[in-house]
Write an enzyme that holds these catalytic residues in place. Structure first.
Site, short mmCIF file in Angstrom:
data_model
loop_
_atom_site.label_atom_id
_atom_site.label_comp_id
_atom_site.label_asym_id
_atom_site.label_seq_id
_atom_site.Cartn_x
_atom_site.Cartn_y
_atom_site.Cartn_z
N HIS A 131 51.20 -114.80 69.40
CA HIS A 131 50.70 -116.26 69.44
C HIS A 131 51.07 -117.03 70.51
O HIS A 131 52.31 -117.01 70.70
CB HIS A 131 50.56 -116.57 67.86
N GLU A 138 42.82 -116.48 72.94
CA GLU A 138 42.89 -117.84 72.77
C GLU A 138 43.52 -118.78 73.53
O GLU A 138 44.74 -118.75 73.98
CB GLU A 138 44.02 -117.73 71.51
#
Ligand code: 13P
Length: 244
Positions: A88, A157
């Site tokens: 992430h 993302e």
């Protein structure tokens, strides 16, 4: 579709996590889509309650040994995780490509599903961000088997859209998903059609329908909206109008 809620560190009590898992489970029962909730590691088993599934937000790249504070993939599996978020952007600055590769390996060894996050910090006009995306994907997937690669999930993302005011437009998402699939095709061709690609970054109940119908994605990685009860309910209602 695969809908993963990343609750990050938004929840500060066991009570809040229990309530959220209960609400997500109720939503999971009323949709054809797969709902997965990523709670903080010590609480992740609260989400392991079918049809709701649990995800971990991170994993150790290491195998068992003297590594204080590390949480092994095996422990996550025994605690109920089915999916594990890896790489992430809120963690990537502290991690090398090699760390991310090892994390994926550990997760696959436990037959869990890695959700590999990739994304550019900025979208430059010249398209240099595509080289960055390509490097993130290739370093993570190179040398993997067809079966391993096909079982994985890539969450696209864009870093600038995470926690920001705006998501990527559906048209640009469509274009980027084609690009990501092409990169997978270049390294593990047989898995390119099977690998799932999700989008994350400022997804909410307002934009989810257009992103789902025009974006060519197989699901979403949600942040803020995942802990907002009514908005989350609306988001799933909107996704119920979208075919699997
Ligand atoms: P937001 O939806 O809050 O932008 O966060 C996205 C994200 O980082 C999910 O992992």
């Amino acid at each position: 579709m695969l809908i993963v809620g990343n609750t990050k560190a938004y929840l500060s009590s066991l009570k809040d996590a229990e309530l959220l898992a209960k609400n997500w489970r109720a939503l999971a029962k009323k949709t054809k889509h797969t709902l997965v909730l990523a709670l903080p590691t010590p609480l992740l088993s609260l989400a392991d309650n079918p049809p709701l599934r649990a995800a971990a937000q991170d994993v150790s790249p290491l195998t068992s040994g003297a590594h204080t504070g590390e949480v092994l993939a095996q422990v996550l599996r025994e605690d109920g995780a089915t999916y594990v978020i890896i790489g992430h952007s809120e963690r990537r600055d502290k991690e090398t490509h090699e760390d991310i590769r090892e994390k994926i390996t550990r997760v696959l060894e436990e037959r869990l599903t890695p959700v590999l996050c990739v994304g550019e910090k900025e979208r430059d006009e010249e398209g240099e961000y595509t080289a960055h995306l390509r490097e993130q994907i290739i370093s993570a997937l190179k040398g993997r088997t067809i079966k391993e690669t096909a079982s994985m999930v890539i969450a696209y993302e864009p870093v600038w859209a995470v926690g920001g005011p705006h998501a990527l437009t559906p048209a640009l998402l469509h274009e980027t998903v084609i690009f990501i699939r092409k990169v997978v095709q270049d390294i593990v061709p047989e898995a390119a059609r099977k690998i799932k690609i999700l989008y994350g970054g400022s997804v909410d109940e307002e934009n989810v329908h257009a992103l789902a119908t025009e974006g060519e994605v197989q699901g979403f990685l949600l942040g803020r909206v995942s802990v907002r009860g009514d908005d989350m309910k609306m988001l799933v209602t909107k996704l119920n109008e979208v075919p699997r």
